[in-house]
Write an enzyme that holds these catalytic residues in place. Structure first.
Site, short mmCIF file in Angstrom:
data_model
loop_
_atom_site.label_atom_id
_atom_site.label_comp_id
_atom_site.label_asym_id
_atom_site.label_seq_id
_atom_site.Cartn_x
_atom_site.Cartn_y
_atom_site.Cartn_z
N SER A 141 45.91 35.58 37.66
CA SER A 141 46.00 37.02 37.50
C SER A 141 47.45 37.49 37.53
CB SER A 141 45.15 37.71 38.57
OG SER A 141 44.96 39.05 38.27
N ASP A 161 43.11 33.47 34.27
CA ASP A 161 42.84 34.91 34.16
C ASP A 161 44.13 35.71 34.15
OD1 ASP A 161 40.22 35.33 33.63
OD2 ASP A 161 39.62 35.90 35.65
N HIS A 184 36.17 37.16 37.84
CA HIS A 184 37.59 37.03 38.16
C HIS A 184 37.81 36.30 39.48
CE1 HIS A 184 41.80 37.98 37.76
NE2 HIS A 184 41.83 38.70 38.87
#
Length: 507
Positions: free
Chosen positions: A260, A311, A390
């Site tokens: 992320s 991600d 996620h």
């Protein structure tokens, strides 16, 4: 004893499946003892902290590491605030606080490192950067699994306000102060871009310091570890045992990964270092990290550097201040091998977030033929596991599987993490990195002798080779007919929007 384990309400990690036991050490080093290739940014702390996961000796019996570190009460309170007072995750933290205290990472604290069986007698090294709401412990199962296959993984504890809370030791007094979470909106704006740029400056500076620490660890130079606890250390200092055992000297030998915001951090770190010589004079470009041309780091980052992006959250990459860098291809495309060392793994939630997917593809795709010196070079590896969220790439997916299933429809959390590990290991193997073979059990292949092997099928682009493991192309618009246009709250970019999602689900 199996029925007793089933009755135990404390969330627990599955065992690592690599052939090596895993040791771990918590490290906090005064920045004054390190050589950073770039000046300290505003908000920089006097120490840099990280956890090392490494293959340890097979007879190791040292205790594990608490998943929630000390001071546990403060950490649990910070996570509850981060997740939202009314969210299911926050309530799960509040209902069973005593159980959370006893969640243990299945590693051996400060254990003796294993002698590497590699040809160069050194362990390959990876640096893994956490996302918003993460910490050096929050991806322990993923990085511990990699360590069990023969990789020394460095997991930084970023002090940029991206963790629910961080504690910084004073190098002189030993007293701790806290860095609280910095809450920023997820929608693009001048304020958001400036805020994320400030955080990235700290993160990239910390990554530069960690590289300096790795060089010193391998050289055997003394480093003061403020997190050393005598009752868990051997007579031999934990850090000195890494001398001459880390593959950190050769250009491109260290691999980089992140999840992320951590993935975005690695993109900016790799690009900022690689393109440091060609920085334009245009005043609109505001570099986040400018390493010294004479630094060891500049020699380390090359087109052969392996990069894994889990991600990738692309909003921080779109800051107007770094627009020039955004247009530059990943450094791997400056070699004939191209994207073969570049791996991007999405969750299904991020795959369905069309704007972020398109920007992810834009980030990792090879340059257009007209501007590419090596037009026949391969593109990147891009995959996503079906029914993944996620949080599936973090410890939350395996520890709180019932929550991620209920809210996000995520399935088979342990298998999703194994797929991630398999893909990372095989990408490294294809890049010439010596790591342990993948077991036939992990490969989901029947084999009587039970031994491992290479795992070519995990990187196959053919449909159906690996169940519910989808390969993606990089052609513009190739996935538009399958996508749903979603925003950060729908895809669950970070935990701070989780409360909004839960409230929508409960209405």
């Amino acid at each position: 004893m199996g029925w007793l384990n089933r009755l135990n309400p404390t969330p627990a990690f599955p065992p690592y499946t690599g052939p090596y036991k895993v040791g771990s050490a918590h490290v906090e080093i005064p920045t004054a003892d390190l050589e950073c290739p770039s000046p300290a940014p505003d908000g920089a702390q006097p120490t840099v902290a990280f956890r090392i996961f490494y293959p340890c000796q097979q007879d190791s019996k040292e205790p594990g590491v608490r998943w929630i570190p000390d001071p546990q009460r403060e950490y649990i309170g910070a996570y509850a605030r981060f997740l939202g007072a009314n969210s299911v995750f926050a309530n799960s933290f509040a209902i069973f606080p005593q159980l959370l205290y006893y969640i243990t990472i299945p590693v051996h604290r400060d254990a003796h490192i294993l002698e590497p069986p590699t040809q160069n007698k050194r362990w390959p090294v990876m640096v893994f950067s956490h996302g918003l709401g993460g910490s050096m412990n929050a991806y322990s199962h993923l990085v511990g699994s990699l360590a069990s296959h023969g990789i020394v993984v460095i997991a930084p504890d970023h002090r940029d306000g991206s963790s629910p809370i961080s504690f910084v030791s004073d190098p002189k007094t030993g007293k701790s102060t806290s860095v609280e979470y910095r809450r920023l909106p997820h929608k693009p704006s001048t304020e958001v871009y400036e805020g994320r740029d400030e955080q990235l400056r700290i993160r990239l500076w910390e990554l530069g310091l960690i590289h300096s620490a790795l060089i010193k660890l391998d050289s055997g130079l003394p480093l003061k570890n403020l997190r050393r606890t005598s009752k868990h250390n051997h007579s031999t200092d934990t850090l000195s045992q890494f001398t001459n055992l880390l593959s950190v000297r050769d250009p491109g030998s260290i691999s980089y990964a992140g999840h992320s915001f951590g993935a975005a951090s690695m993109v900016q770190f790799i690009k900022s270092t690689f393109y440091h010589k060609s920085t334009p004079q245009d005043s609109s470009y505001k570099p986040l990290f400018t390493p010294s041309p004479s630094s060891d780091l500049v020699r380390q980052i090359t087109p052969s550097t392996s990069v894994t992006l889990l991600d990738l959250w692309t909003l921080p990459l779109q800051s107007p201040g770094t627009a020039w860098l955004r247009e530059k291809p990943m450094p791997s495309y400056h070699s004939p091998e191209g994207g073969s060392r570049l791996l991007a793994i999405l969750s299904e939630a991020f795959y369905k977030w069309s704007a972020n997917l398109n920007e992810t593809i834009r980030t990792v795709a090879k340059p257009k033929t007209t501007s590419n010196t090596f037009p026949n070079q391969p593109g990147p590896h891009i995959f996503y596991p079906v029914a993944s969220a996620h949080l599936s790439q973090s410890d939350f997916g395996v520890l709180f599987a019932w929550v991620t299933t209920k809210i996000f429809g995520a399935k088979e959390p342990e298998r999703v993490l194994k797929l991630n590990v398999r893909a990372i290991l095989q990408t490294l193997r294809n890049s010439g990195v010596e790591v342990a073979e993948t077991s036939f059990m992990d490969r989901e292949v029947e084999r009587e002798d039970g031994k491992g092997a290479r795992d070519e099928e995990i990187l196959s682009r053919e449909k159906g080779v690996v169940r519910d493991w989808i390969s993606l192309g990089t052609e513009a618009g190739a996935h538009g007919h399958e996508q749903v246009s979603k925003g950060p709250a729908d895809a669950v970019v970070e935990g701070e929007v989780l409360g909004e999602v839960v409230q929508e689900e409960e209405r």
